[in-house]
Write a protein that holds these residues in place. Sequence first.
Motif, PDB file in Angstrom:
ATOM      1  N   GLY A  64       0.929  -1.256  -0.005  1.00  0.00           N
ATOM      2  CA  GLY A  64      -0.180  -0.078   0.118  1.00  0.00           C
ATOM      3  C   GLY A  64       0.871   1.454   0.115  1.00  0.00           C
ATOM      4  N   GLU A  65       1.938   1.109   0.071  1.00  0.00           N
ATOM      5  CA  GLU A  65       2.984   2.369   0.029  1.00  0.00           C
ATOM      6  C   GLU A  65       3.046   3.334  -1.132  1.00  0.00           C
ATOM      7  OE1 GLU A  65       7.719   3.401   0.799  1.00  0.00           O
ATOM      8  OE2 GLU A  65       6.981   1.393   1.423  1.00  0.00           O
ATOM      9  N   LEU A  66       2.776   2.614  -2.169  1.00  0.00           N
ATOM     10  CA  LEU A  66       2.618   3.468  -3.450  1.00  0.00           C
ATOM     11  C   LEU A  66       1.381   4.267  -3.419  1.00  0.00           C
ATOM     12  CD1 LEU A  66       3.580   3.812  -6.353  1.00  0.00           C
ATOM     13  CD2 LEU A  66       2.167   2.362  -7.380  1.00  0.00           C
ATOM     14  N   GLU A  67       0.224   3.871  -2.952  1.00  0.00           N
ATOM     15  CA  GLU A  67      -0.912   4.640  -2.776  1.00  0.00           C
ATOM     16  C   GLU A  67      -0.953   5.498  -1.804  1.00  0.00           C
ATOM     17  OE1 GLU A  67      -5.613   3.683  -1.807  1.00  0.00           O
ATOM     18  OE2 GLU A  67      -4.519   2.363  -3.271  1.00  0.00           O
ATOM     19  N   ARG A  68      -0.277   5.134  -0.664  1.00  0.00           N
ATOM     20  CA  ARG A  68      -0.359   6.210   0.577  1.00  0.00           C
ATOM     21  C   ARG A  68       0.847   7.513   0.163  1.00  0.00           C
ATOM     22  NH1 ARG A  68       0.189   1.346   3.307  1.00  0.00           N
ATOM     23  NH2 ARG A  68       2.594   1.577   3.567  1.00  0.00           N
ATOM     24  N   ARG A  69       1.714   7.118  -0.650  1.00  0.00           N
ATOM     25  CA  ARG A  69       2.758   8.288  -0.949  1.00  0.00           C
ATOM     26  C   ARG A  69       2.566   8.819  -2.460  1.00  0.00           C
ATOM     27  NH1 ARG A  69       8.568   6.367  -0.280  1.00  0.00           N
ATOM     28  NH2 ARG A  69       8.650   8.580  -0.998  1.00  0.00           N
ATOM     29  N   TYR A  70       1.456   8.469  -3.180  1.00  0.00           N
ATOM     30  CA  TYR A  70       1.311   8.882  -4.653  1.00  0.00           C
ATOM     31  C   TYR A  70       1.601  10.293  -4.468  1.00  0.00           C
ATOM     32  CZ  TYR A  70      -0.969   9.236  -8.863  1.00  0.00           C
ATOM     33  OH  TYR A  70      -1.507   9.545 -10.385  1.00  0.00           O
ATOM     34  N   ALA A  71       0.790  11.098  -3.683  1.00  0.00           N
ATOM     35  CA  ALA A  71       0.717  12.526  -4.186  1.00  0.00           C
ATOM     36  C   ALA A  71       2.274  12.894  -3.987  1.00  0.00           C
ATOM     37  CB  ALA A  71       0.017  13.218  -3.057  1.00  0.00           C
ATOM     38  N   ASP A  72       3.122  12.376  -3.245  1.00  0.00           N
ATOM     39  CA  ASP A  72       4.449  12.924  -3.342  1.00  0.00           C
ATOM     40  C   ASP A  72       5.553  12.535  -4.309  1.00  0.00           C
ATOM     41  OD1 ASP A  72       3.896  14.389  -0.995  1.00  0.00           O
ATOM     42  OD2 ASP A  72       4.024  12.723   0.284  1.00  0.00           O
ATOM     43  N   LEU A  73       5.067  11.538  -4.975  1.00  0.00           N
ATOM     44  CA  LEU A  73       6.065  11.212  -5.806  1.00  0.00           C
ATOM     45  C   LEU A  73       5.867  11.434  -7.233  1.00  0.00           C
ATOM     46  CD1 LEU A  73       5.324   7.106  -4.989  1.00  0.00           C
ATOM     47  CD2 LEU A  73       7.461   8.663  -4.710  1.00  0.00           C
ATOM     48  N   ASP A  74       6.953  11.377  -8.066  1.00  0.00           N
ATOM     49  CA  ASP A  74       7.078  11.583  -9.465  1.00  0.00           C
ATOM     50  C   ASP A  74       6.481  10.739 -10.192  1.00  0.00           C
ATOM     51  OD1 ASP A  74       7.603  11.950 -12.169  1.00  0.00           O
ATOM     52  OD2 ASP A  74       9.705  11.668 -12.033  1.00  0.00           O
ATOM     53  N   ILE A  75       4.930  10.489 -10.406  1.00  0.00           N
ATOM     54  CA  ILE A  75       4.219   9.417 -11.040  1.00  0.00           C
ATOM     55  C   ILE A  75       2.895   9.947 -11.323  1.00  0.00           C
ATOM     56  CG2 ILE A  75       3.200   9.002  -8.776  1.00  0.00           C
ATOM     57  CD1 ILE A  75       3.747   6.058  -9.504  1.00  0.00           C
ATOM     58  N   GLU A  76       2.241   9.336 -12.383  1.00  0.00           N
ATOM     59  CA  GLU A  76       0.929   9.591 -12.850  1.00  0.00           C
ATOM     60  C   GLU A  76       0.475   8.145 -13.207  1.00  0.00           C
ATOM     61  OE1 GLU A  76      -0.755  12.290 -13.607  1.00  0.00           O
ATOM     62  OE2 GLU A  76       0.871  13.741 -13.499  1.00  0.00           O
TER      63      GLU A  76
END
Length: 364
Positions: A64-76
């Motif tokens: 679940g870390e990707l979803e929890r940190r999504y807003a702070d990552l260089d990601i779409e």
Amino acid sequence: MTTSVSGPTLAQLRDYAAARTLHTEATVQGALGRLGFVQADPIRAPARAQDLILMQRVQTYRAGELERRYADLDIEEDMLPNYGFVTHEVHRLLHPRNVKELKIEQDAPGLGERVLEYVRARGEAHPRQLEAEFGRTRVGNYWGGSSNAATRSLEALHRRGQLRVLRREKGVKVYGPARTGLSGPLSDQERALGIVQLLVRLYAPLPRQSLGYLISLCGYGAPGLQTELRLALKELEDGWLASAKVEGLNYLWPADEPSDRIAPPGIRLVAPFDPLVWDRRRFAHLHGWVYRFEAYTPSAKRTMGYYALPLLHAGKAVGWANLSVSGGELHSDVGLIAGVRRTAAFERALKAELERYGAFLGLA
């Protein structure tokens, strides 16, 4: 001409595939940058595919870390060649999309413009907010059912690159305006070249037929670029790609990578959509047996289980495992191909991998 090299053996190619793919990064962003694309899938068995893929590549990664940190990552969130997560650099390769009129735009003319104006005015929108604003009108979808028209409009605007996914709330996408102020658009030729290079670096070494199939799948993520993608492949075959025919299949990989690498030791249980096993043609050729993803197969007809994770021992697939959590404990059901023995060394390696899964799932 593709750079031809003296052909590695099948075992050497299998080692190379595992060594270059099962890399370990210190951070989630580092792994995302190296992969470029991480395929997503909603099934949790015992975790979503994107988490299973990242746990094999990021130290101390937790489910679940990707979803929890999504807003702070260089990601779409986006599509190429399947739905998943891409870095902003890869996102530039996908937009602007040459998208024809979508079904929702035919079924509800003008609704998309109103939804876009609503989201831009408020900065974000949850589908429930749109239901309250625009009603619960149902329209047909591509799968023979029906969906809320406003929600379908959000999805269409996201596909066109006018909205982006800001985050998820209990698995539901919350949308916001697309990013602005980024670098200017690339030419179609530049985009196609970048897409083919991404596919090769993500899935190599891979049979040429498999690369052709991946390029065909990009018809949804990069519509209108099929001609440019084929031309890009021809251009890359002139020096950027190395090739060798190995036991009947013509394999391709980046020419700047040495193919004589050793697979990491121990046991790895990888996701059905992991880049290492995604291509079933390559899997069967490298490992000598057919892996089946049976989540959508009637239970009575399953031979491996609902969500069998391929089991790799020192880079070679020798079986599979179904994992589940009950009573706060991780349970495993392991199957092995014929001729594989559960030696003491095998049991130690399996125990270590299951302990790593326990920590990943927050059970340790």
